[in-house]
Design an enzyme around this catalytic site. Structure first.
Site, PDB file in Angstrom:
ATOM      1  N   THR A  74      42.865  46.221  31.163  1.00 29.55           N
ATOM      2  CA  THR A  74      44.369  46.500  31.554  1.00 29.55           C
ATOM      3  C   THR A  74      45.146  45.162  31.953  1.00 29.55           C
ATOM      4  O   THR A  74      46.396  45.281  31.558  1.00 29.55           O
ATOM      5  CB  THR A  74      44.077  47.324  32.685  1.00 29.55           C
ATOM      6  OG1 THR A  74      43.431  48.631  32.416  1.00 29.55           O
ATOM      7  CG2 THR A  74      45.525  48.038  33.354  1.00 29.55           C
ATOM      8  N   THR A 232      37.069  45.978  44.278  1.00 29.55           N
ATOM      9  CA  THR A 232      36.683  46.324  42.596  1.00 29.55           C
ATOM     10  C   THR A 232      37.952  45.705  41.709  1.00 29.55           C
ATOM     11  O   THR A 232      37.759  46.050  40.538  1.00 29.55           O
ATOM     12  CB  THR A 232      36.134  47.502  42.274  1.00 29.55           C
ATOM     13  OG1 THR A 232      37.467  48.410  42.797  1.00 29.55           O
ATOM     14  CG2 THR A 232      34.951  48.060  43.126  1.00 29.55           C
ATOM     15  N   ARG A 234      40.582  42.390  41.985  1.00 29.81           N
ATOM     16  CA  ARG A 234      40.561  40.941  41.095  1.00 29.81           C
ATOM     17  C   ARG A 234      40.151  40.263  42.626  1.00 29.81           C
ATOM     18  O   ARG A 234      40.600  40.583  43.634  1.00 29.81           O
ATOM     19  CB  ARG A 234      41.862  40.739  40.867  1.00 29.81           C
ATOM     20  CG  ARG A 234      42.449  41.332  39.461  1.00 29.81           C
ATOM     21  CD  ARG A 234      41.266  40.618  38.509  1.00 29.81           C
ATOM     22  NE  ARG A 234      41.817  41.310  37.228  1.00 29.81           N
ATOM     23  CZ  ARG A 234      41.367  42.271  36.419  1.00 29.81           C
ATOM     24  NH1 ARG A 234      40.434  42.867  37.179  1.00 29.81           N
ATOM     25  NH2 ARG A 234      41.622  42.721  35.188  1.00 29.81           N
ATOM     26  N   GLU A 263      35.399  33.509  37.742  1.00 28.98           N
ATOM     27  CA  GLU A 263      34.336  34.484  37.322  1.00 28.98           C
ATOM     28  C   GLU A 263      33.878  33.806  35.774  1.00 28.98           C
ATOM     29  O   GLU A 263      34.915  33.424  34.804  1.00 28.98           O
ATOM     30  CB  GLU A 263      34.806  35.770  37.222  1.00 28.98           C
ATOM     31  CG  GLU A 263      34.784  36.393  38.381  1.00 28.98           C
ATOM     32  CD  GLU A 263      35.496  37.743  38.239  1.00 28.98           C
ATOM     33  OE1 GLU A 263      35.511  38.610  39.107  1.00 28.98           O
ATOM     34  OE2 GLU A 263      36.073  38.210  37.190  1.00 28.98           O
ATOM     35  N   HIS A 284      31.117  41.884  38.505  1.00 29.97           N
ATOM     36  CA  HIS A 284      32.263  42.480  37.817  1.00 29.97           C
ATOM     37  C   HIS A 284      31.971  43.557  36.819  1.00 29.97           C
ATOM     38  O   HIS A 284      32.101  43.657  35.746  1.00 29.97           O
ATOM     39  CB  HIS A 284      32.778  41.522  36.955  1.00 29.97           C
ATOM     40  CG  HIS A 284      34.581  41.945  36.835  1.00 29.97           C
ATOM     41  ND1 HIS A 284      35.599  40.925  36.811  1.00 29.97           N
ATOM     42  CD2 HIS A 284      35.044  43.006  36.681  1.00 29.97           C
ATOM     43  CE1 HIS A 284      36.588  41.548  36.711  1.00 29.97           C
ATOM     44  NE2 HIS A 284      36.392  42.840  36.526  1.00 29.97           N
ATOM     45  N   ILE A 285      31.054  44.654  37.317  1.00 29.72           N
ATOM     46  CA  ILE A 285      30.444  45.867  36.591  1.00 29.72           C
ATOM     47  C   ILE A 285      30.838  47.186  36.716  1.00 29.72           C
ATOM     48  O   ILE A 285      30.491  48.126  36.398  1.00 29.72           O
ATOM     49  CB  ILE A 285      28.869  45.598  36.451  1.00 29.72           C
ATOM     50  CG1 ILE A 285      28.254  45.376  37.950  1.00 29.72           C
ATOM     51  CG2 ILE A 285      28.529  44.548  35.556  1.00 29.72           C
ATOM     52  CD1 ILE A 285      28.039  46.627  38.642  1.00 29.72           C
TER      53      ILE A 285
END
Length: 317
Positions: A74, A232, A234, A263, A284-285
């Site tokens: 996104t 969840t 950024r 990251e 980041h899952i």
């Protein structure tokens, strides 16, 4: 049309890419692509697919064949949108694929924290129940979600999916207005009210110049000392040094992070290189259920179809 996927490794190996292959003459996939490799790998491509690989103005200007950039996410801050527009390169993104995955992650983590599931399983595995004199063995405190106040910052598809589940748990949901907003929209409350009243504060807003580090020392100091912070969205939404201090001093009770500013993070990242028991970090899952990943790829293929038919589905330029 020839397509290249620059960072296929951002998806699980079980995901089916045939829907994209059917729309192009050739699909070449790379696990990941360094900045020095981008130009050579894209030189003969009509379509570039990227999740997080940077496509700068300098790179795009050297790729005259490129007609379409498909961002498999996104967020689109990894592509120079202005340069792409100037070069007449279409850019698309995808959205609306991860609501259930993110919401499930949020409540899996919250239930683990408030229900203490792993702790109580461990108690039984260690024989503490068998050696107890009464019918039950009380370990860590269990607390109900019902009646707790969930503050949501960012009320797009992800925030709404989280709110829907919260209501099923009989939680009170507060939807935050933007910080410093002069007016409050219907069914929203002020940012200040949300951070001061929330038992759980869940972040689902995009990273913009206005939201970078907006969860800072001042905001953390005004949260309840029993509050749980969930991010969840950024990593850059949170001042990580301020959060570390707030957790150490018990200014807030707990933090659940699926994202960090860097990251992948370095091994000595300040939030990884500690022994805090009131901080949980995942890689980041939250977005990445198998179903959500496949929905994303299916949506991406629809963007390619739309472009080839002269339509503008999910177009950014």
């Amino acid at each position: 049309m020839r397509a290249v996927f620059l960072d296929k490794q951002t998806f699980s190996s079980a995901i089916d890419f045939s829907v994209i292959e059917q729309q192009v003459t050739q699909l070449v996939c790379y696990a990941n692509t360094s900045p020095t490799e981008v130009m050579a790998r894209c030189l003969d491509a009509d379509i570039i697919i990227t999740n997080k690989v940077q496509l700068t103005a300098e790179v795009l200007s050297a790729l005259p064949k490129v007609k379409l950039i498909c961002i498999s996410a996104t967020g689109y801050n990894n592509v120079d949108i202005e340069a792409a527009s100037h070069l007449n390169i279409a850019v698309t993104n995808v959205s609306g694929y991860a609501g259930q995955s993110v919401a499930q992650y949020v409540f899996a983590q919250l239930l683990e924290y408030y229900q203490q599931t792993s702790h109580h399983n461990s108690n039984t595995e260690q024989g503490l129940w068998s050696s107890n004199d009464t019918f039950c063995y009380h370990g860590n405190n269990i607390s109900e979600l019902a009646g707790k106040t969930l503050g949501i910052i960012g009320y797009g598809s992800l925030g709404k999916a989280v709110a829907d589940i919260a209501k099923a748990f009989n939680m009170k949901v507060l939807i935050s207005e933007r910080p410093q907003a002069s007016t409050i929209r219907v069914e929203r409350v002020s940012f200040d009210q949300v951070i001061e009243q929330a038992d759980i504060l869940s972040l689902h807003c995009p990273q913009t110049p206005e939201t970078e580090n907006f969860i800072n020392e001042s905001v953390l100091s005004r949260m309840k000392n029993t509050a749980v912070l969930v991010n969840t969205a950024r990593g850059a939404l949170i001042d990580e040094s301020a959060l570390l201090n707030a957790l150490k001093t018990k200014e807030i009770s707990y933090a659940i992070l699926d994202v960090l500013t860097q990251e992948p993070p370095s091994a000595d990242h300040i939030l990884l290189n500690n022994k805090l028991t009131n901080l949980k970090i995942t890689a980041h899952i939250a977005w990445a259920s198998s179903e959500a990943q496949q929905r994303l790829i299916d949506l991406l293929s629809q963007n390619i179809i739309s472009f080839t038919q002269g339509e503008r589905l999910n177009r950014l330029t």
